[in-house]
Design an enzyme around this catalytic site. Structure first.
Site, PDB file in Angstrom:
ATOM      1  N   ASP A  45       0.834  -1.204   0.000  1.00 21.54           N
ATOM      2  CA  ASP A  45       0.000   0.000   0.000  1.00 21.54           C
ATOM      3  C   ASP A  45       0.873   1.260   0.000  1.00 21.54           C
ATOM      4  OD1 ASP A  45      -2.508  -1.176  -0.088  1.00 21.54           O
ATOM      5  OD2 ASP A  45      -2.620  -1.404   2.080  1.00 21.54           O
ATOM      6  N   GLY A  46       1.988   1.195   0.706  1.00 20.31           N
ATOM      7  CA  GLY A  46       2.907   2.331   0.757  1.00 20.31           C
ATOM      8  C   GLY A  46       3.452   2.683  -0.620  1.00 20.31           C
ATOM      9  N   ASN A 122      -4.645   8.872   2.155  1.00 26.59           N
ATOM     10  CA  ASN A 122      -4.984   8.249   3.443  1.00 26.59           C
ATOM     11  C   ASN A 122      -5.500   9.273   4.464  1.00 26.59           C
ATOM     12  OD1 ASN A 122      -4.413   5.572   2.946  1.00 26.59           O
ATOM     13  ND2 ASN A 122      -2.364   5.619   3.867  1.00 26.59           N
ATOM     14  N   GLU A 123      -4.642  10.209   4.821  1.00 23.51           N
ATOM     15  CA  GLU A 123      -5.019  11.146   5.887  1.00 23.51           C
ATOM     16  C   GLU A 123      -4.078  12.332   5.973  1.00 23.51           C
ATOM     17  OE1 GLU A 123      -1.850   9.315   6.781  1.00 23.51           O
ATOM     18  OE2 GLU A 123      -3.387   7.907   7.415  1.00 23.51           O
ATOM     19  N   ARG A 148      -7.867  19.777  23.135  1.00 21.77           N
ATOM     20  CA  ARG A 148      -6.523  19.803  23.721  1.00 21.77           C
ATOM     21  C   ARG A 148      -5.980  18.382  23.745  1.00 21.77           C
ATOM     22  NH1 ARG A 148      -9.325  23.573  26.326  1.00 21.77           N
ATOM     23  NH2 ARG A 148      -8.398  25.632  26.592  1.00 21.77           N
ATOM     24  N   ASP A 150      -2.619  15.667  21.860  1.00 20.79           N
ATOM     25  CA  ASP A 150      -1.440  15.550  20.996  1.00 20.79           C
ATOM     26  C   ASP A 150      -1.701  16.034  19.576  1.00 20.79           C
ATOM     27  OD1 ASP A 150      -0.032  14.482  23.056  1.00 20.79           O
ATOM     28  OD2 ASP A 150       0.214  12.474  22.195  1.00 20.79           O
ATOM     29  N   TYR A 163      -3.599   4.798   9.557  1.00 24.49           N
ATOM     30  CA  TYR A 163      -3.348   5.453  10.853  1.00 24.49           C
ATOM     31  C   TYR A 163      -4.641   5.660  11.640  1.00 24.49           C
ATOM     32  CZ  TYR A 163      -1.527   8.883  14.201  1.00 24.49           C
ATOM     33  OH  TYR A 163      -1.185   9.559  15.344  1.00 24.49           O
TER      34      TYR A 163
HETATM   35  P1  NAP Z   1       4.701   2.446   6.627  1.00 23.15           P
HETATM   36  O1  NAP Z   1       5.260   2.884   7.937  1.00 23.15           O
HETATM   37  O2  NAP Z   1       5.381   1.393   5.850  1.00 23.15           O
HETATM   38  O3  NAP Z   1       3.146   2.069   6.784  1.00 23.15           O
HETATM   39  C1  NAP Z   1       2.629   1.574   7.941  1.00 23.15           C
HETATM   40  C2  NAP Z   1       1.641   0.477   7.568  1.00 23.15           C
HETATM   41  O4  NAP Z   1       0.433   1.064   7.065  1.00 23.15           O
HETATM   42  C3  NAP Z   1       2.131  -0.497   6.494  1.00 23.15           C
HETATM   43  O5  NAP Z   1       1.797  -1.802   6.927  1.00 23.15           O
HETATM   44  C4  NAP Z   1       1.309  -0.104   5.279  1.00 23.15           C
HETATM   45  O6  NAP Z   1       1.085  -1.179   4.397  1.00 23.15           O
HETATM   46  C5  NAP Z   1       0.022   0.286   5.937  1.00 23.15           C
HETATM   47  N1  NAP Z   1      -0.900   1.086   5.154  1.00 23.15           N
HETATM   48  C6  NAP Z   1      -0.672   2.172   4.360  1.00 23.15           C
HETATM   49  N2  NAP Z   1      -1.825   2.617   3.845  1.00 23.15           N
HETATM   50  C7  NAP Z   1      -2.816   1.800   4.297  1.00 23.15           C
HETATM   51  C8  NAP Z   1      -4.218   1.749   4.129  1.00 23.15           C
HETATM   52  N3  NAP Z   1      -4.844   2.666   3.392  1.00 23.15           N
HETATM   53  N4  NAP Z   1      -4.914   0.786   4.758  1.00 23.15           N
HETATM   54  C9  NAP Z   1      -4.297  -0.121   5.532  1.00 23.15           C
HETATM   55  N5  NAP Z   1      -2.969  -0.137   5.748  1.00 23.15           N
HETATM   56  C10 NAP Z   1      -2.234   0.821   5.139  1.00 23.15           C
HETATM   57  O7  NAP Z   1       4.539   3.743   5.687  1.00 23.15           O
HETATM   58  P2  NAP Z   1       3.869   3.783   4.266  1.00 23.15           P
HETATM   59  O8  NAP Z   1       3.787   2.420   3.697  1.00 23.15           O
HETATM   60  O9  NAP Z   1       4.530   4.887   3.514  1.00 23.15           O
HETATM   61  O10 NAP Z   1       2.390   4.275   4.621  1.00 23.15           O
HETATM   62  C11 NAP Z   1       2.138   5.536   5.179  1.00 23.15           C
HETATM   63  C12 NAP Z   1       0.877   5.406   5.970  1.00 23.15           C
HETATM   64  O11 NAP Z   1       1.139   4.608   7.084  1.00 23.15           O
HETATM   65  C13 NAP Z   1       0.329   6.709   6.535  1.00 23.15           C
HETATM   66  O12 NAP Z   1      -0.545   7.337   5.622  1.00 23.15           O
HETATM   67  C14 NAP Z   1      -0.394   6.227   7.784  1.00 23.15           C
HETATM   68  O13 NAP Z   1      -1.765   5.995   7.514  1.00 23.15           O
HETATM   69  C15 NAP Z   1       0.228   4.881   8.092  1.00 23.15           C
HETATM   70  N6  NAP Z   1       0.900   4.957   9.379  1.00 23.15           N
HETATM   71  C16 NAP Z   1       0.305   4.324  10.412  1.00 23.15           C
HETATM   72  C17 NAP Z   1       0.840   4.412  11.693  1.00 23.15           C
HETATM   73  C18 NAP Z   1       0.140   3.731  12.804  1.00 23.15           C
HETATM   74  O14 NAP Z   1      -0.787   2.958  12.535  1.00 23.15           O
HETATM   75  N7  NAP Z   1       0.522   4.009  14.039  1.00 23.15           N
HETATM   76  C19 NAP Z   1       2.007   5.135  11.921  1.00 23.15           C
HETATM   77  C20 NAP Z   1       2.603   5.753  10.842  1.00 23.15           C
HETATM   78  C21 NAP Z   1       2.024   5.668   9.551  1.00 23.15           C
HETATM   79  P3  NAP Z   1       2.237  -1.733   3.403  1.00 23.15           P
HETATM   80  O15 NAP Z   1       3.121  -2.537   4.259  1.00 23.15           O
HETATM   81  O16 NAP Z   1       1.443  -2.559   2.434  1.00 23.15           O
HETATM   82  O17 NAP Z   1       2.920  -0.562   2.775  1.00 23.15           O
HETATM   83 MN    MN Z   2       4.976   0.613   3.728  1.00 18.57          MN
END
Ligand code: NAP
Ligand code: MN
Length: 265
Positions: A45-46, A122-123, A148, A150, A163
């Protein structure tokens, strides 16, 4: 039809991308990374999220296809062993695409008249990591609450499994044309009060966050983190633009949710 193939750096993805490019050329497609009609991502997805931002300026003109080389994703329908079928489907252009909502983010600043715009798949999340973030939350220009905590995060339906879900948001079917506001660690006591639960905003509504001046904020738009000085407000709404997926075959949404989070079906 011009096609861009974009892969992440994992060896499997690089190999699959090479194989796919050969098959596409053999089928008469033109490989074109500048102005593609179709963008095929190989990875997770990333990887799709990255490609979305690469081609965001041409969002009305491109269709996306996601091939996953790991687990089934939310933006990635195709398996790496289905490349022949994928090429055949593209050649025959058998079915119509699906469109998903995008989030429009508008920023204003206290020291300039200039505004900034982003589109998120995403967000968008705003945080103050130094001290308590104070934000007045307006819905359709009417003051709703003073938050109020984070930070605050607004996600799209397809972002609801990313996220947003981690911070307690609901999983929203992508056919629902709405955005979701989530709190990040709100302070709720007898003095300070915010709703404390996710809010789902209809498509003709918008959210405005008025931020305390002089603080340093961190803005997250999908995988980007952008430090913000003098940020004074954020307006978030469903964009007029949408992302189009060339869906030649479509995995049932709740089946994906089960596969990603429960894994029993
Ligand atoms: P990453 O750190 O590799 O992504 C974190 C996880 O989110 C990966 O498992 C990724 O899947 C998954 N993901 C991304 N978009 C998704 C969606 N629409 N639905 C379900 N899972 C999804 O960073 P990245 O791959 O560049 O993705 C960035 C996104 O990660 C941000 O938009 C945010 O939503 C999410 N994120 C989540 C957290 C958290 O949950 N605490 C923290 C930071 C970021 P893949 O392994 O298939 O790439
Ligand atoms: Mn990823």
């Amino acid at each position: 039809m011009n096609i861009a193939v974009v892969a992440n750096t994992a060896k499997k993805s690089v190999d699959v991308a090479k194989e796919l490019k050969e098959k596409l050329v053999a089928a008469g497609f033109i490989l074109e990374t500048e102005k593609p009609d179709v963008v095929i991502t190989i990875g997770g997805d990333g990887t799709l999220l990255n490609a979305f931002h690469t081609y965001v300026d041409r969002i009305d003109l491109v269709r996306f296809i996601g091939v996953h080389t790991g687990h089934l994703g939310f933006y990635t329908d195709w398996r790496d062993y289905e490349l022949d079928l994928l090429v055949k489907s593209l050649k025959e252009e058998v079915s119509k695409g699906v469109y998903y909502p995008l989030l429009d983010v508008k920023l204003t600043y206290s020291d300039t008249e200039e505004t900034k715009h982003f589109l998120a798949l995403n967000e968008a999340t705003v945080k103050n990591l130094d001290k308590t973030m104070v934000a007045e939350v307006y819905i359709k220009d009417e003051l709703f609450e003073t938050f109020r905590g984070d930070g605050l995060s607004v996600s799209t339906p397809t972002g609801s499994t990313a996220y947003s879900k981690s911070i307690g948001g609901a999983v929203i079917h992508p056919r629902v044309n709405a955005i979701q506001l989530n709190e990040v660690a709100s302070i709720n006591n007898r003095v300070y009060r915010s709703l404390g639960s996710p809010m789902i905003i209809a498509k003709d509504e918008w959210i405005r966050l008025e931020l305390k001046k002089g603080d340093n904020y961190q803005l997250h738009v999908d995988h980007f983190v952008i430090p913000q000085e003098n940020l004074s407000s954020m307006t978030l709404k469903i964009s007029d633009k949408r992302i189009q997926f060339a869906s030649y075959r479509h995995t049932h949404f709740w089946r994906r949710v089960n596969d990603a989070f429960i894994g029993e079906s």
